[in-house]
Design a protein around this motif. Structure first.
Motif, mmCIF file in Angstrom:
data_model
loop_
_atom_site.group_PDB
_atom_site.id
_atom_site.type_symbol
_atom_site.label_atom_id
_atom_site.label_comp_id
_atom_site.label_asym_id
_atom_site.label_seq_id
_atom_site.Cartn_x
_atom_site.Cartn_y
_atom_site.Cartn_z
ATOM 1 N N GLU A 75 0.255 -51.872 -17.508
ATOM 2 C CA GLU A 75 1.205 -52.931 -17.190
ATOM 3 C C GLU A 75 2.294 -52.987 -18.251
ATOM 4 N N LYS A 121 1.920 -51.553 -13.102
ATOM 5 C CA LYS A 121 2.527 -52.841 -12.807
ATOM 6 C C LYS A 121 3.636 -53.072 -13.811
ATOM 7 N N GLU A 122 4.631 -53.793 -13.352
ATOM 8 C CA GLU A 122 5.739 -54.145 -14.240
ATOM 9 C C GLU A 122 6.017 -55.629 -14.085
ATOM 10 N N ARG A 123 6.034 -56.322 -15.191
ATOM 11 C CA ARG A 123 6.417 -57.737 -15.177
ATOM 12 C C ARG A 123 7.812 -57.821 -15.747
ATOM 13 N N ASN A 174 5.990 -59.352 -10.316
ATOM 14 C CA ASN A 174 5.089 -58.225 -10.524
ATOM 15 C C ASN A 174 5.311 -57.232 -9.384
ATOM 16 N N ARG A 175 5.457 -55.973 -9.743
ATOM 17 C CA ARG A 175 5.536 -54.917 -8.737
ATOM 18 C C ARG A 175 4.376 -53.982 -8.941
ATOM 19 N N SER A 176 3.704 -53.661 -7.880
ATOM 20 C CA SER A 176 2.631 -52.676 -7.983
ATOM 21 C C SER A 176 2.515 -51.954 -6.660
ATOM 22 N N TRP A 208 -4.231 -54.415 -7.162
ATOM 23 C CA TRP A 208 -2.956 -54.197 -6.502
ATOM 24 C C TRP A 208 -2.265 -55.446 -5.976
ATOM 25 N N ARG A 211 -0.651 -60.634 -9.284
ATOM 26 C CA ARG A 211 -0.155 -60.416 -10.642
ATOM 27 C C ARG A 211 -1.310 -60.142 -11.598
#
Length: 156
Positions: free
Chosen positions: A55, A86-88, A98-100, A121, A124
């Motif tokens: 992340e 994941k990217e916050r 959050n993208r996953s 997945w 968050r």
């Protein structure tokens, strides 16, 4: 190769191997491997069973994120197809997004001999907060043989 990547690999491998050895007798395969130790790499790496969650806390170039994930996977002996990214990132108004990737299914992880279903997945957070392992162990010890109502609404 950038020195920062070499340092990242060394830290991840050392910590992963030490934690894996430490937790093996207690039948635990869910633990935080790396948590922003390097100032220039605000990344968290967590192992959940046979999967790795990487992340990024701040925005990175997508190639750099994939490079970090590949390096972490190699150092933790996890195949690339079992790595979740994941990217916050901060949005206007102070909220985070959050993208996953899409979830193929939930994974199973073990902590103190107990199995947990973990969704890496959809949300968050995973729902299994690794820094609360000691608290869960204390509750398990005090609640042995008793019925327990969890009123902590996702935090307990």
């Amino acid at each position: 190769m950038k020195q920062i990547y070499k340092d990242f690999e060394k830290l991840v491998k050392k910590q992963h191997d030490e934690l894996r050895k430490l937790y093996a007798p207690s039948k635990t395969d869910c633990f935080r491997v790396y948590d922003r130790q390097q100032e220039n790499l605000p990344v968290v790496v967590e192992r959940y069973g046979d999967h790795l969650l990487v992340e990024c806390i701040e925005s990175f170039d997508s190639r750099e994120v994939e490079e970090l994930a590949d390096r972490a996977a190699r150092m933790c002996y996890i195949p690339p197809e079992r790595v979740v990214l994941k990217e916050r990132k901060a949005l206007p108004g102070g909220t985070e997004e959050n993208r996953s990737g899409e979830a193929p299914s939930r994974v199973t992880g073990t902590e103190m001999g107990l199995s947990y279903y973990i969704d890496l997945w959809s949300y968050r957070d995973t729902g299994l907060f690794l820094d609360h392992a000691v608290t869960r162990d204390v509750v398990r010890e005090h609640a042995a043989g008793k019925r327990v109502l969890n009123l902590f609404s996702y935090t307990g």
